[in-house]
Design a protein around this motif. Sequence first.
Motif, PDB file in Angstrom:
ATOM      1  N   SER A 147    -105.325  21.667  22.290  1.00 22.05           N
ATOM      2  CA  SER A 147    -104.838  21.030  23.512  1.00 22.05           C
ATOM      3  C   SER A 147    -104.858  22.060  24.629  1.00 22.05           C
ATOM      4  CB  SER A 147    -103.407  20.515  23.308  1.00 22.05           C
ATOM      5  OG  SER A 147    -103.375  19.529  22.307  1.00 22.05           O
ATOM      6  N   PHE A 148    -105.486  21.701  25.753  1.00 23.48           N
ATOM      7  CA  PHE A 148    -105.620  22.639  26.859  1.00 23.48           C
ATOM      8  C   PHE A 148    -104.637  22.305  27.968  1.00 23.48           C
ATOM      9  CE2 PHE A 148    -109.171  25.061  25.423  1.00 23.48           C
ATOM     10  CZ  PHE A 148    -109.859  24.208  24.565  1.00 23.48           C
ATOM     11  N   CYS A 149    -104.220  23.335  28.676  1.00 22.10           N
ATOM     12  CA  CYS A 149    -103.254  23.170  29.758  1.00 22.10           C
ATOM     13  C   CYS A 149    -103.921  22.523  30.963  1.00 22.10           C
ATOM     14  CB  CYS A 149    -102.657  24.531  30.129  1.00 22.10           C
ATOM     15  SG  CYS A 149    -101.808  25.328  28.731  1.00 22.10           S
ATOM     16  N   SER A 150    -103.186  22.413  32.052  1.00 25.08           N
ATOM     17  CA  SER A 150    -103.685  21.690  33.220  1.00 25.08           C
ATOM     18  C   SER A 150    -104.944  22.324  33.793  1.00 25.08           C
ATOM     19  CB  SER A 150    -102.603  21.626  34.302  1.00 25.08           C
ATOM     20  OG  SER A 150    -102.168  22.943  34.634  1.00 25.08           O
ATOM     21  N   THR A 151    -105.029  23.641  33.752  1.00 26.15           N
ATOM     22  CA  THR A 151    -106.223  24.297  34.284  1.00 26.15           C
ATOM     23  C   THR A 151    -107.346  24.263  33.257  1.00 26.15           C
ATOM     24  OG1 THR A 151    -107.149  26.369  35.106  1.00 26.15           O
ATOM     25  CG2 THR A 151    -105.380  26.548  33.486  1.00 26.15           C
ATOM     26  N   HIS A 152    -108.537  23.939  33.712  1.00 27.06           N
ATOM     27  CA  HIS A 152    -109.722  23.918  32.859  1.00 27.06           C
ATOM     28  C   HIS A 152    -110.756  24.913  33.376  1.00 27.06           C
ATOM     29  CE1 HIS A 152    -107.984  20.498  30.886  1.00 27.06           C
ATOM     30  NE2 HIS A 152    -109.050  20.274  30.151  1.00 27.06           N
ATOM     31  N   GLU A 153    -110.271  25.941  34.088  1.00 24.56           N
ATOM     32  CA  GLU A 153    -111.178  26.940  34.636  1.00 24.56           C
ATOM     33  C   GLU A 153    -111.441  28.037  33.600  1.00 24.56           C
ATOM     34  OE1 GLU A 153    -109.455  28.379  38.225  1.00 24.56           O
ATOM     35  OE2 GLU A 153    -110.102  26.656  39.412  1.00 24.56           O
ATOM     36  N   ILE A 154    -112.701  28.231  33.267  1.00 28.96           N
ATOM     37  CA  ILE A 154    -113.115  29.267  32.316  1.00 28.96           C
ATOM     38  C   ILE A 154    -113.625  30.458  33.117  1.00 28.96           C
ATOM     39  CG2 ILE A 154    -114.663  29.831  30.409  1.00 28.96           C
ATOM     40  CD1 ILE A 154    -114.824  26.855  29.771  1.00 28.96           C
ATOM     41  N   ASP A 155    -112.919  31.568  33.034  1.00 27.59           N
ATOM     42  CA  ASP A 155    -113.286  32.753  33.813  1.00 27.59           C
ATOM     43  C   ASP A 155    -114.418  33.503  33.110  1.00 27.59           C
ATOM     44  OD1 ASP A 155    -113.375  34.658  35.739  1.00 27.59           O
ATOM     45  OD2 ASP A 155    -111.410  35.544  35.322  1.00 27.59           O
ATOM     46  N   HIS A 156    -115.581  32.869  33.097  1.00 30.83           N
ATOM     47  CA  HIS A 156    -116.757  33.437  32.430  1.00 30.83           C
ATOM     48  C   HIS A 156    -117.991  32.744  33.010  1.00 30.83           C
ATOM     49  CE1 HIS A 156    -118.774  35.798  29.454  1.00 30.83           C
ATOM     50  NE2 HIS A 156    -117.677  36.027  28.743  1.00 30.83           N
ATOM     51  N   PHE A 157    -119.200  33.223  32.631  1.00 34.52           N
ATOM     52  CA  PHE A 157    -120.418  32.561  33.095  1.00 34.52           C
ATOM     53  C   PHE A 157    -121.025  31.677  32.014  1.00 34.52           C
ATOM     54  CE2 PHE A 157    -121.564  36.765  31.566  1.00 34.52           C
ATOM     55  CZ  PHE A 157    -122.711  36.566  30.816  1.00 34.52           C
ATOM     56  N   PHE A 158    -120.375  31.581  30.841  1.00 35.79           N
ATOM     57  CA  PHE A 158    -120.745  30.605  29.820  1.00 35.79           C
ATOM     58  C   PHE A 158    -119.517  30.335  28.967  1.00 35.79           C
ATOM     59  CE2 PHE A 158    -121.474  34.695  27.823  1.00 35.79           C
ATOM     60  CZ  PHE A 158    -121.082  34.518  26.506  1.00 35.79           C
ATOM     61  N   CYS A 159    -119.582  29.278  28.171  1.00 31.57           N
ATOM     62  CA  CYS A 159    -118.457  28.935  27.304  1.00 31.57           C
ATOM     63  C   CYS A 159    -118.400  29.921  26.151  1.00 31.57           C
ATOM     64  CB  CYS A 159    -118.618  27.505  26.781  1.00 31.57           C
ATOM     65  SG  CYS A 159    -118.094  26.247  27.953  1.00 31.57           S
TER      66      CYS A 159
ATOM     67  N   PRO B  12    -107.572  43.012  20.732  1.00 29.94           N
ATOM     68  CA  PRO B  12    -106.428  42.102  20.768  1.00 29.94           C
ATOM     69  C   PRO B  12    -106.428  41.262  22.045  1.00 29.94           C
ATOM     70  CG  PRO B  12    -105.735  44.297  20.108  1.00 29.94           C
ATOM     71  CD  PRO B  12    -107.167  44.415  20.553  1.00 29.94           C
ATOM     72  N   LYS B  13    -105.892  40.058  21.937  1.00 28.35           N
ATOM     73  CA  LYS B  13    -105.895  39.128  23.057  1.00 28.35           C
ATOM     74  C   LYS B  13    -105.212  39.709  24.290  1.00 28.35           C
ATOM     75  CE  LYS B  13    -104.513  34.357  24.160  1.00 28.35           C
ATOM     76  NZ  LYS B  13    -103.872  33.127  23.626  1.00 28.35           N
ATOM     77  N   SER B  14    -104.133  40.460  24.088  1.00 29.87           N
ATOM     78  CA  SER B  14    -103.363  41.002  25.216  1.00 29.87           C
ATOM     79  C   SER B  14    -104.136  42.058  25.997  1.00 29.87           C
ATOM     80  CB  SER B  14    -102.045  41.589  24.708  1.00 29.87           C
ATOM     81  OG  SER B  14    -102.298  42.602  23.744  1.00 29.87           O
ATOM     82  N   TYR B  15    -105.199  42.636  25.377  1.00 31.19           N
ATOM     83  CA  TYR B  15    -105.951  43.691  26.037  1.00 31.19           C
ATOM     84  C   TYR B  15    -107.263  43.188  26.649  1.00 31.19           C
ATOM     85  CZ  TYR B  15    -102.814  47.087  23.904  1.00 31.19           C
ATOM     86  OH  TYR B  15    -101.708  47.800  23.540  1.00 31.19           O
ATOM     87  N   ARG B  16    -107.489  41.887  26.610  1.00 27.92           N
ATOM     88  CA  ARG B  16    -108.743  41.361  27.111  1.00 27.92           C
ATOM     89  C   ARG B  16    -108.674  41.173  28.612  1.00 27.92           C
ATOM     90  NH1 ARG B  16    -109.193  36.751  22.461  1.00 27.92           N
ATOM     91  NH2 ARG B  16    -109.672  38.143  20.724  1.00 27.92           N
ATOM     92  N   SER B  17    -109.611  41.751  29.331  1.00 33.06           N
ATOM     93  CA  SER B  17    -109.738  41.561  30.769  1.00 33.06           C
ATOM     94  C   SER B  17    -110.958  40.692  31.024  1.00 33.06           C
ATOM     95  CB  SER B  17    -109.899  42.916  31.463  1.00 33.06           C
ATOM     96  OG  SER B  17    -110.320  42.750  32.797  1.00 33.06           O
ATOM     97  N   ALA B  18    -110.776  39.624  31.810  1.00 32.43           N
ATOM     98  CA  ALA B  18    -111.866  38.676  32.043  1.00 32.43           C
ATOM     99  C   ALA B  18    -113.068  39.353  32.688  1.00 32.43           C
ATOM    100  CB  ALA B  18    -111.363  37.529  32.923  1.00 32.43           C
ATOM    101  N   ASN B  19    -112.821  40.219  33.689  1.00 35.58           N
ATOM    102  CA  ASN B  19    -113.929  40.876  34.385  1.00 35.58           C
ATOM    103  C   ASN B  19    -114.704  41.804  33.456  1.00 35.58           C
ATOM    104  OD1 ASN B  19    -113.461  39.610  36.857  1.00 35.58           O
ATOM    105  ND2 ASN B  19    -111.978  41.164  37.501  1.00 35.58           N
ATOM    106  N   TYR B  20    -113.976  42.584  32.664  1.00 34.32           N
ATOM    107  CA  TYR B  20    -114.656  43.488  31.730  1.00 34.32           C
ATOM    108  C   TYR B  20    -115.431  42.695  30.682  1.00 34.32           C
ATOM    109  CZ  TYR B  20    -112.427  47.724  33.532  1.00 34.32           C
ATOM    110  OH  TYR B  20    -112.059  48.771  34.329  1.00 34.32           O
ATOM    111  N   ASN B  21    -114.838  41.613  30.173  1.00 33.68           N
ATOM    112  CA  ASN B  21    -115.515  40.803  29.173  1.00 33.68           C
ATOM    113  C   ASN B  21    -116.810  40.219  29.718  1.00 33.68           C
ATOM    114  OD1 ASN B  21    -113.648  41.264  27.190  1.00 33.68           O
ATOM    115  ND2 ASN B  21    -112.563  39.335  27.453  1.00 33.68           N
ATOM    116  N   LYS B  22    -116.790  39.780  30.982  1.00 35.77           N
ATOM    117  CA  LYS B  22    -117.996  39.205  31.573  1.00 35.77           C
ATOM    118  C   LYS B  22    -119.093  40.248  31.710  1.00 35.77           C
ATOM    119  CE  LYS B  22    -115.911  37.184  35.150  1.00 35.77           C
ATOM    120  NZ  LYS B  22    -115.748  36.373  36.380  1.00 35.77           N
TER     121      LYS B  22
END
Length: 308
Positions: A163-175, A258-268
Amino acid sequence: MKTGNQNFILLGLFNHTGAHQFLFVLVLIVAFTSLVGNALMLLLILLDPRLHRPMYFLLSQLSLMDLMLISTIVPKMAVDYLTGRKFISPTGCGFQIFFFLTLGGGECFLLAAMSYDRYVAVCHPLRYPVLMSWKLCLSMILGSWLFGAADGLMQASATLNFSFCSTHEIDHFFCDAPTLVRLACADTSVFEYVMYICCVLMLLIPISLILISCSLILAAVLRMHSNEAFKKAFATCSSHLSVVGLFFGAGIFTYMKPKSYRSANYNKVVSVYYTIFTPVLNPLIYSLRNSEVKGALQKCMDRCAAYE
């Protein structure tokens, strides 16, 4: 799926500043070069009988996986950037996760199979037809595809059933499964643990086998006391490890942190390495250092010139 009919929004990799427009064009050039290079490798291996050997059949599968990986990610990213329509349906998102993990996971095992092939060729050349038979070669290729597909199917179906929250924005360039999990409202700890176990199987086991193979190759060559043999073996291992280092390093950074150390910009940024830049390196490294592939290319060019 519990996402309903609501589409996701891919925020993308680039904005519309001058610097990002330049980077976007650069990524397209690299992706196009990768498509051409890997398609050429497939064509050469298919047409030249001298390349109809297990080593090159494994290499052809690597090129096929890279072609499909680029085609899964880059066209959607380019269309979203150029049109500004960044929506992707839950079904489309599921297919992206499935194909990405199938191809990425399959390539992990395929690179391990290629390292075993080189180990047998260097350390047991007289027994090569037995230790690296066509039956074993086809089994390793089929296993690579099946293990990758199993991982992709499991993660795609599990991720999209949250179940996803109200926001459906994926901070990435692919799923991407780890990024999508961050949008879930439910407890995802069990799934993240299972995903971590999958990463151990798909990343750490193959890279361990690759390192063992390269170590055995270098140890065997050192016992030969031949500088020429050592240089050839070192070139083979270093080129293979350069691809492995980029591909596995980026994958470990993305999926095993770990999830807490994931940065969206670095991951992209890191994702760009194993989805776009690594596929362009494979045909360059495995063709420019290989006299048989260069000979096949020259033969193909001579044929084309004769028809003109």
